[in-house]
Design a protein around this motif. Structure first.
Motif, PDB file in Angstrom:
ATOM      1  N   ASP A 217      33.549  31.107  28.896  1.00  0.00           N
ATOM      2  CA  ASP A 217      33.219  29.854  29.574  1.00  0.00           C
ATOM      3  C   ASP A 217      34.490  29.024  29.670  1.00  0.00           C
ATOM      4  O   ASP A 217      34.882  28.328  28.741  1.00  0.00           O
ATOM      5  CB  ASP A 217      32.141  29.099  28.797  1.00  0.00           C
ATOM      6  CG  ASP A 217      31.619  27.874  29.550  1.00  0.00           C
ATOM      7  OD1 ASP A 217      32.398  27.274  30.313  1.00  0.00           O
ATOM      8  OD2 ASP A 217      30.447  27.518  29.364  1.00  0.00           O
TER       9      ASP A 217
ATOM     10  N   GLN B 212      34.240  25.003  29.176  1.00  0.00           N
ATOM     11  CA  GLN B 212      34.143  24.528  27.802  1.00  0.00           C
ATOM     12  C   GLN B 212      35.464  24.716  27.057  1.00  0.00           C
ATOM     13  O   GLN B 212      35.858  23.875  26.246  1.00  0.00           O
ATOM     14  CB  GLN B 212      33.002  25.255  27.077  1.00  0.00           C
ATOM     15  CG  GLN B 212      31.619  24.936  27.626  1.00  0.00           C
ATOM     16  CD  GLN B 212      31.276  23.462  27.551  1.00  0.00           C
ATOM     17  OE1 GLN B 212      31.721  22.749  26.656  1.00  0.00           O
ATOM     18  NE2 GLN B 212      30.495  22.996  28.512  1.00  0.00           N
TER      19      GLN B 212
ATOM     20  N   PRO C 128      32.215  27.250  34.792  1.00  0.00           N
ATOM     21  CA  PRO C 128      32.591  28.165  33.706  1.00  0.00           C
ATOM     22  C   PRO C 128      33.565  29.253  34.141  1.00  0.00           C
ATOM     23  O   PRO C 128      34.265  29.831  33.313  1.00  0.00           O
ATOM     24  CB  PRO C 128      31.241  28.779  33.298  1.00  0.00           C
ATOM     25  CG  PRO C 128      30.233  27.743  33.660  1.00  0.00           C
ATOM     26  CD  PRO C 128      30.753  27.134  34.932  1.00  0.00           C
TER      27      PRO C 128
END
Length: 793
Positions: free
Chosen positions: A423, A426, A442
């Motif tokens: 991802d 993140q 992502p």
């Protein structure tokens, strides 16, 4: 990079399920479509009709967005009543340009274009994605009362606060990741507020913009002069171009939109778009296939900002009714796309040169920066690097000294791409405090960062991912169907092709089916540079071939983009391909995705089916130190060490025979992963030849072969190439000493040298050996055991 090939699961498809698929379109076979649907988890009989036929799907109301949509519509209604000035703030990629176009045409039914309605798209070369204070200040000075964003804005908290201070309201329509707290805006229409299972969750920016217009049409139905459905061709282009899952309303809108795109070939239809029509003509496509968008229209729209920076004329191209003007803009777009291809190829070489300086064995995230890279193609190249090496990749281009304001820190802007198991959003967002701006998905993102922060940023995300690496799923390619070349043929292949058409449009969540063809070979291999529409050569390579196997005496055409002919192995292989229709040549063909020696799939897949597999006795113990060096282990006379990576089974079997004779153990202890390229080996060979000629020295043929790490057959081909390049070769029969003399000035130009037939044969032999070595770097020990058993050693 090692990537596992996952074979299709062996599932029993209920007969009533196959019948339900056939009922949706009685003219198709249905068995392939049913298998794909079942494998992808679509097993509810009630869901099939709406999935395969959009006319049977119940779309979601735009007011499912709740209070946010209501607030947005009420604010636009107020702006309409009081004749306020409204500005659209878009983005420069295909999703952003089509979203801007949807709002331009849609809001244009309520506000006079050019007076009460304007649009602003950041310059890709000078500005980042999202809102910025300079642009907001400019719009405020023009008297703009309300900004409506599309495909951007969710995380621009400071810029939104700045706009509020200037008295400018903000309505956000976006689909990117939300901030922790709701921004201080009039409304934020973003499907990320929904649960992931909601039919609106995966809407792209263009589809969110469309939902806003749809809601406004429902609220003020007597004002618009054209149906809202006229916007659906733009919606389809943006949806298919962007990285979103095509399910729920996304799939429905894409299906309806493709129908509208197809109609753009007819100049007499209501809602005709001459710009879309001309783009289809230039890319020689009909518009009836999703690939006509993904490989035709979308790259051309993206190329505008990649080459020019300013993507504004893309909106004019998509929305203007002036045929002559649209043809002019379409021609400019076509040239931008061909220049993009060449720029991408040249930039890739520069990025790979810098990549060679990294130790990839200790690198979890690839971060590269340079002040001479064009920002326009960094995302494309980052995607290539990430896919090739299986690591998230961030490429940054620093601002020039002229662009840096005195006293201000130097800025780097760039793009990031992820692999299938990380991802990216993140990961990067964990270091948001080091970034100036950041936004994305992502899988893809854009960012800007102070140059001085790059080292600490790189170390932080690399360390963070390294700590998680063992928990990530392995990289893999999921194959969907095992077929033969005969299955692809015009007669029987039509069943397969028609079934695959049923599941279109393909995209994330519904990927293009990967077809596995075992034990096949390539023939009639040839490559060339492509040309732009004016006939100029563009340095972007494609290789064509015929695919054959035992099932058919006739080959099937295929293409491998971005690869040279010598990269295709001349051995029996297993290939993963995608089947499609070539609009240029009006025929079906396959696109090659990946290829490996046949032993990888056939051996690994079939070994577990052998009788008494669990208790089968192998006549040799094999120790594997390829990924865990055995340098510090105690040596033993009972161990036969394989220190050099084999290039064929015969070579490995020689070691196996010795270990069996010694009643000992075979130990695989080779870690070579950075195999020299064919060009590097040729350069090394020419360098040795020049040295030997200058010093009048000789060299043993075996020693020359070992220095280059190639076989006897390949070194002979290399010597043939030296002769054509301009050297004279003599080999003493008794001693095998090689004497090399320059007879004329060796060819130094890349184009002349690499186009020589002898050089191409030399390259092909090298590539075949390196291809096999890459296999033996990763082949499982049980595959070796299986080979020993079948070889009767």
């Amino acid at each position: 990079m090692s990537v596992d090939w996952q074979l299709p699961p062996q599932l029993e498809i209920p007969l009533e399920f196959v019948a339900a698929v056939r009922a949706c379109k009685p003219t198709v076979n249905g068995k392939y479509a049913a298998q794909l649907l079942w494998q992808r988890g679509i097993r509810d009989l009630d869901r099939i009709p709406g999935y395969l036929d959009y006319n049977k799907y119940q779309p979601t109301s735009p007011f499912a967005f709740g209070a946010e949509m209501t607030a947005a519509v009420e604010r636009l209604k107020k702006a309409y009543i009081y004749a306020e000035k409204v500005a659209i703030w878009g983005d420069f990629d295909a999703d952003g340009v089509t979203a801007t176009s949807v709002l331009w045409d849609g809001l244009g039914q309520f506000f006079k274009q050019g007076e009460g309605l304007s649009y602003y798209i950041p310059d890709r070369m000078k500005e980042s994605h999202g809102l910025n204070n300079a642009g907001i200040k400019k719009l405020a000075a023009q008297g703009v009362d309300l900004i409506v964003t599309c495909d951007t804005g969710s995380t621009n908290i400071q810029e939104i606060e700045y706009a509020t201070k200037l008295g400018v309201g903000i309505i956000i329509t976006d689909h990117h990741t939300l901030p922790l707290q709701r921004p201080p805006v009039v409304a934020i229409v973003n499907p990320r507020y929904f649960e992931e299972s909601h039919p609106l969750f995966h809407l792209a920016g263009v589809a969110v913009a469309y939902k806003l217009i749809e809601a406004l049409y429902l609220t003020l139905p007597d004002i618009p002069q054209q149906p809202v459905e006229y916007l659906l061709d733009l919606v389809a282009i943006g949806l298919i171009a962007d990285l979103v899952k095509l399910n729920g309303d996304c799939r429905y809108l894409a299906q309806k939109g493709i129908e509208r795109v197809t109609l753009q070939n007819k100049t007499d239809i209501d809602g005709f778009r001459p710009g879309v029509n001309k783009l289809l003509q230039l890319c020689k496509r009909n518009g009836d296939r999703p690939t006509d968008i993904s490989f035709g229209i979308a790259p051309r729209i993206n190329a505008i900002s990649r080459i020019h920076g300013d993507a504004s004329f893309g909106v004019e191209l998509l929305t203007s009714k002036d045929i002559d003007r649209c043809h002019e803009l379409a021609a400019e777009t076509e040239l931008a796309n061909t220049r993009r291809k060449e720029l991408q190829k040249n930039m890739t070489l520069k990025v790979e040169a810098k990549l060679a300086e990294l130790d990839l064995s200790t690198t979890s995230v690839i971060v590269l920066v340079d002040n001479n890279w064009s920002p326009g193609v960094l995302g494309l190249i980052a995607g290539q690097i990430a896919q090739e090496h299986g690591k998230p990749t961030i490429l940054l281009s620093t601002s020039s000294d002229e662009d840096t304001i005195k006293g201000q820190p130097k800025i780097a802007r760039g793009s990031a791409r992820s692999t299938q198991n990380v991802d990216l959003y993140q990961l990067v967002n964990s270091q948001a405090h080091l970034l100036n701006s950041f936004g994305g998905h992502p899988f893809a993102a854009g960012m800007s960062i102070n140059v001085e922060n790059i080292p600490i940023f790189t170390e932080a995300i690399d360390r963070q991912l390294h700590a998680q690496i063992d928990k990530l799923p392995p990289l893999s390619i999921q194959t969907d169907l095992v077929v033969t070349v005969a299955d692809l043929s015009v007669s029987s292949g039509r069943d397969l092709f028609e079934d695959l058409l049923l599941l279109e449009p393909y995209g994330m969540g519904n990927p293009v089916p990967k077809l596995l063809i075992k034990n096949c070979q390539f023939k009639d291999i040839k490559n060339k540079n492509i040309q732009d529409y004016k006939g100029n050569i563009v340095r972007y390579i494609r290789t064509k071939f015929e695919l054959i196997d035992a099932s058919s005496s006739k080959g099937f055409p295929g293409i491998w983009w971005g690869h040279y002919e010598h990269e295709l192995p001349r051995v029996t292989c297993d290939a993963i391909v995608e089947l499609d229709f070539n609009s240029y040549e009006k025929k079906m063909e396959v696109r090659l995705v990946e290829v490996r020696p046949a032993a990888i799939i056939s051996t690994i897949a079939d070994i577990s089916k052998q009788p008494n597999f669990a208790t089968r006795q192998v006549p040799l113990e094999i120790l594997d130190f390829r990924h865990n060096s055995a340098d510090e282990r105690e040596d033993s006379a009972a161990i036969t060490w394989v220190k050099k990576c084999p290039s064929n089974w015969s070579e490995l079997q020689g070691y196996c025979q010795k270990a069996i004779r010694d009643r000992g153990t075979l130990a695989l202890d080779y870690q070579t992963t950075n195999l020299a390229s064919s060009r590097e080996i040729l350069e090394q060979l020419v360098g040795i030849a020049k040295y030997l000629s200058n010093t009048n020295e000789e060299i043993e043929l075996e020693r020359l072969k070992l220095k280059l790490a190639i076989s006897d057959r390949t070194i002979r081909l290399g010597l043939d190439a030296l002769v054509e390049i301009g050297f004279q070769i003599s080999i003493q029969p008794e001693t095998n000493l090689v004497k090399i003399v320059v007879t004329r000035s060796p060819i130094d130009g890349d184009i002349d040298l690499y186009s020589l037939l002898t050089v191409q044969k030399f390259f092909a032999a090298i590539e075949e050996e390196q291809f096999n070595r890459n296999y033996f770097l990763q082949v499982p020990t049980y595959a070796i055991e299986s080979n020993l058993s079948s070889s009767n050693i």
